[in-house]
Design an enzyme around this catalytic site. Structure first.
Site, PDB file in Angstrom:
ATOM      1  N   GLY A  13       0.956  -1.085  -0.006  1.00 48.60           N
ATOM      2  CA  GLY A  13      -0.040   0.034   0.082  1.00 48.60           C
ATOM      3  C   GLY A  13       0.845   1.014  -0.012  1.00 48.60           C
ATOM      4  N   SER A  15       1.255   3.249  -2.422  1.00 45.51           N
ATOM      5  CA  SER A  15       0.780   4.237  -3.615  1.00 45.51           C
ATOM      6  C   SER A  15       0.381   5.629  -2.961  1.00 45.51           C
ATOM      7  CB  SER A  15      -0.328   3.552  -4.539  1.00 45.51           C
ATOM      8  OG  SER A  15      -1.396   2.967  -3.510  1.00 45.51           O
ATOM      9  N   ASN A  91       1.775  -2.209   5.597  1.00 43.33           N
ATOM     10  CA  ASN A  91       1.016  -0.923   5.576  1.00 43.33           C
ATOM     11  C   ASN A  91      -0.537  -0.995   5.075  1.00 43.33           C
ATOM     12  OD1 ASN A  91       0.738   2.192   5.750  1.00 43.33           O
ATOM     13  ND2 ASN A  91       0.506   1.740   3.696  1.00 43.33           N
ATOM     14  N   SER A 143      -3.176   0.046  14.664  1.00 48.13           N
ATOM     15  CA  SER A 143      -3.554   1.293  14.959  1.00 48.13           C
ATOM     16  C   SER A 143      -3.918   1.664  16.554  1.00 48.13           C
ATOM     17  CB  SER A 143      -5.250   1.229  14.199  1.00 48.13           C
ATOM     18  OG  SER A 143      -5.766   2.412  14.568  1.00 48.13           O
ATOM     19  N   TYR A 156     -12.305  -3.784  12.021  1.00 47.52           N
ATOM     20  CA  TYR A 156     -11.027  -3.301  11.909  1.00 47.52           C
ATOM     21  C   TYR A 156     -10.139  -3.402  13.240  1.00 47.52           C
ATOM     22  CZ  TYR A 156      -7.738   0.603  10.836  1.00 47.52           C
ATOM     23  OH  TYR A 156      -6.601   1.545  10.636  1.00 47.52           O
ATOM     24  N   VAL A 157     -10.710  -3.200  14.404  1.00 49.44           N
ATOM     25  CA  VAL A 157     -10.250  -3.194  15.465  1.00 49.44           C
ATOM     26  C   VAL A 157      -9.726  -4.755  15.782  1.00 49.44           C
ATOM     27  CG1 VAL A 157     -10.228  -3.283  18.067  1.00 49.44           C
ATOM     28  CG2 VAL A 157     -11.402  -1.458  16.586  1.00 49.44           C
ATOM     29  N   ALA A 158     -10.422  -5.743  15.356  1.00 52.24           N
ATOM     30  CA  ALA A 158     -10.003  -7.020  15.542  1.00 52.24           C
ATOM     31  C   ALA A 158      -8.829  -7.241  14.753  1.00 52.24           C
ATOM     32  CB  ALA A 158     -11.198  -8.168  15.146  1.00 52.24           C
ATOM     33  N   LYS A 160      -6.488  -5.088  13.728  1.00 49.03           N
ATOM     34  CA  LYS A 160      -5.434  -4.423  13.971  1.00 49.03           C
ATOM     35  C   LYS A 160      -5.003  -5.110  15.379  1.00 49.03           C
ATOM     36  CE  LYS A 160      -5.079  -1.458  10.836  1.00 49.03           C
ATOM     37  NZ  LYS A 160      -3.828  -1.506   9.974  1.00 49.03           N
ATOM     38  N   ILE A 189      -4.362  10.305  12.059  1.00 50.66           N
ATOM     39  CA  ILE A 189      -3.472  10.872  11.127  1.00 50.66           C
ATOM     40  C   ILE A 189      -4.291  11.439   9.745  1.00 50.66           C
ATOM     41  CG2 ILE A 189      -1.329  10.286   9.446  1.00 50.66           C
ATOM     42  CD1 ILE A 189      -0.789   9.567  12.508  1.00 50.66           C
TER      43      ILE A 189
HETATM   44  P1  NAP Z   1      -5.193   4.927   2.649  1.00 50.08           P
HETATM   45  O1  NAP Z   1      -4.649   6.159   2.197  1.00 50.08           O
HETATM   46  O2  NAP Z   1      -6.498   4.335   2.312  1.00 50.08           O
HETATM   47  O3  NAP Z   1      -4.373   3.657   1.774  1.00 50.08           O
HETATM   48  C1  NAP Z   1      -4.618   2.489   1.841  1.00 50.08           C
HETATM   49  C2  NAP Z   1      -3.380   1.510   0.981  1.00 50.08           C
HETATM   50  O4  NAP Z   1      -3.615   0.322   1.190  1.00 50.08           O
HETATM   51  C3  NAP Z   1      -3.493   2.105  -0.376  1.00 50.08           C
HETATM   52  O5  NAP Z   1      -2.247   2.229  -0.764  1.00 50.08           O
HETATM   53  C4  NAP Z   1      -4.091   0.930  -0.898  1.00 50.08           C
HETATM   54  O6  NAP Z   1      -3.774   0.510  -2.338  1.00 50.08           O
HETATM   55  C5  NAP Z   1      -3.828  -0.245   0.000  1.00 50.08           C
HETATM   56  N1  NAP Z   1      -4.497  -1.419  -0.036  1.00 50.08           N
HETATM   57  C6  NAP Z   1      -5.730  -1.572   0.077  1.00 50.08           C
HETATM   58  N2  NAP Z   1      -6.252  -2.830  -0.097  1.00 50.08           N
HETATM   59  C7  NAP Z   1      -5.147  -3.559  -0.415  1.00 50.08           C
HETATM   60  C8  NAP Z   1      -4.969  -4.787  -1.089  1.00 50.08           C
HETATM   61  N3  NAP Z   1      -5.908  -5.675  -0.937  1.00 50.08           N
HETATM   62  N4  NAP Z   1      -3.828  -5.415  -1.162  1.00 50.08           N
HETATM   63  C9  NAP Z   1      -2.522  -4.275  -1.289  1.00 50.08           C
HETATM   64  N5  NAP Z   1      -2.847  -2.909  -1.088  1.00 50.08           N
HETATM   65  C10 NAP Z   1      -3.962  -2.649  -0.541  1.00 50.08           C
HETATM   66  O7  NAP Z   1      -4.878   4.588   4.106  1.00 50.08           O
HETATM   67  P2  NAP Z   1      -3.768   5.170   5.054  1.00 50.08           P
HETATM   68  O8  NAP Z   1      -4.677   5.945   5.897  1.00 50.08           O
HETATM   69  O9  NAP Z   1      -2.749   5.762   4.492  1.00 50.08           O
HETATM   70  O10 NAP Z   1      -3.663   4.029   6.153  1.00 50.08           O
HETATM   71  C11 NAP Z   1      -2.294   3.069   6.126  1.00 50.08           C
HETATM   72  C12 NAP Z   1      -2.343   2.128   7.139  1.00 50.08           C
HETATM   73  O11 NAP Z   1      -2.297   3.006   8.382  1.00 50.08           O
HETATM   74  C13 NAP Z   1      -3.387   1.285   7.186  1.00 50.08           C
HETATM   75  O12 NAP Z   1      -3.155  -0.227   7.453  1.00 50.08           O
HETATM   76  C14 NAP Z   1      -4.446   1.882   8.382  1.00 50.08           C
HETATM   77  O13 NAP Z   1      -5.225   0.871   8.923  1.00 50.08           O
HETATM   78  C15 NAP Z   1      -3.377   2.414   9.032  1.00 50.08           C
HETATM   79  N6  NAP Z   1      -3.923   3.598  10.169  1.00 50.08           N
HETATM   80  C16 NAP Z   1      -4.241   4.725   9.268  1.00 50.08           C
HETATM   81  C17 NAP Z   1      -4.490   5.783  10.405  1.00 50.08           C
HETATM   82  C18 NAP Z   1      -5.317   6.861   9.813  1.00 50.08           C
HETATM   83  O14 NAP Z   1      -5.609   7.611  10.671  1.00 50.08           O
HETATM   84  N7  NAP Z   1      -5.108   7.159   8.535  1.00 50.08           N
HETATM   85  C19 NAP Z   1      -4.743   5.604  11.783  1.00 50.08           C
HETATM   86  C20 NAP Z   1      -4.265   4.261  12.315  1.00 50.08           C
HETATM   87  C21 NAP Z   1      -3.841   3.221  11.562  1.00 50.08           C
HETATM   88  P3  NAP Z   1      -4.617   1.122  -3.332  1.00 50.08           P
HETATM   89  O15 NAP Z   1      -4.121   2.612  -3.388  1.00 50.08           O
HETATM   90  O16 NAP Z   1      -4.118   0.545  -4.643  1.00 50.08           O
HETATM   91  O17 NAP Z   1      -6.066   1.240  -3.204  1.00 50.08           O
END
Ligand code: NAP
Length: 247
Positions: A13, A15, A91, A143, A156-158, A160, A189
């Site tokens: 992930g 991208s 990620n 998370s 999601y919580v389960a 994480k 974030i």
């Molecule tokens: P995001 O902007 O939604 O990006 C998610 C990424 O995961 C994208 O690159 C997506 O690829 C990829 N992805 C989704 N399904 C996938 C699959 N089946 N196989 C491979 N890649 C896949 O999320 P983010 O906010 O940056 O979060 C990144 C991580 O941090 C996640 O694990 C999230 O749970 C965790 N997190 C985020 C926050 C927050 O506040 N944002 C807080 C706590 C934890 P595509 O671009 O191709 O769809």
């Protein structure tokens, strides 16, 4: 400051969002970067171009990490290109929020499949390579809600919380082989994942954060870089919170 020159990092992930910031951080510190994505080909290519324009070696690989064979193929392609992988950052993550009474079984399964099974798939497919290389660092993105629970996010919580258990277990299974496994637990974030929240909800969150602001993607990337560096060589099986003091 540490350097990742001659090291290769694979970021699932990578991208957009936090994953993109992680790719940028490691590239800036000299690493070759493998960017995985599943759907956002344009975002992945754009991130890759940006890193290559700054002189980094980059490989972009499409793979749905929830599928064991696609995750295996991702690892094989990365090794084929760079000869070795030194750091794995799990990620990728998705949400499908709803209170449990309204949540479909499908939405539960999908989130567990991508977040937890996907992380396991990547660890499983890469650890043999790490064993052969006699070193490796895995960083799993969990998370804050994996530590606290959160209504409306039972799936999601389960997933994480499961990632935290997986991290601690793999740290024990592979510690004697010089493979470190840690997790980073971001709080709130600013990314596309949080963009969909209303300003009222964001203000409500801020009130729970002692530092009184949402985090930035670079805050998470900085923690990952530290954990992957030699300065963290005696740290394994830990969860580092990046949440402004919330928990
Ligand atoms: P995001 O902007 O939604 O990006 C998610 C990424 O995961 C994208 O690159 C997506 O690829 C990829 N992805 C989704 N399904 C996938 C699959 N089946 N196989 C491979 N890649 C896949 O999320 P983010 O906010 O940056 O979060 C990144 C991580 O941090 C996640 O694990 C999230 O749970 C965790 N997190 C985020 C926050 C927050 O506040 N944002 C807080 C706590 C934890 P595509 O671009 O191709 O769809």
């Amino acid at each position: 400051m540490y350097s990742f020159k001659d090291k290769t990092v694979l970021v699932t992930g990578g991208s957009r969002g936090i994953g993109k910031a992680i790719c940028e951080k490691f590239a800036k510190l000299g690493a070759n970067v493998v960017i995985n994505y599943v759907k956002s080909i344009e975002a992945a290519n754009e991130t890759a171009k940006q890193l290559m324009d700054s002189g980094s070696e980059v490989l972009v690989v499409q793979a749905d990490i929830s599928k064991f064979n696609e995750s295996k193929n991702l690892v094989e392609k990365a090794i084929e290109r760079f000869g070795k992988i030194d750091i794995l950052i799990n990620n990728s993550g998705i949400t499908k929020d709803n209170l449990m009474l309204r949540m479909s079984e499908e939405d539960f399964d999908q989130v567990i499949d991508v977040n937890l099974k996907g992380t396991w798939n990547m660890c499983k497919n890469l650890t043999r390579h790490f064993l052969k290389n006699k070193s490796g660092s895995i960083i799993n993105i969990t998370s804050v809600v994996g530590l606290t629970g959160n209504p409306g996010q039972s799936n999601y919580v389960a997933s994480k919380a499961g990632i935290i258990g997986l991290t601690k277990t793999l740290a024990k299974e592979f510690g004697s082989r010089n493979i470190r496994v840690n997790a980073v637990a971001p709080g709130f974030i600013e990314t596309e994942m949080t963009e969909m929240l209303s300003d009222d909800i964001k203000d409500l969150y801020k009130k729970q954060i002692p530092l009184n602001k949402l985090g930035k993607t670079i805050d998470v990337a900085n923690a990952c870089a530290f954990l992957a560096s030699s300065e963290a060589e005696y740290i394994s099986g830990q969860v580092i919170s990046v949440n402004g003091g919330m928990v």
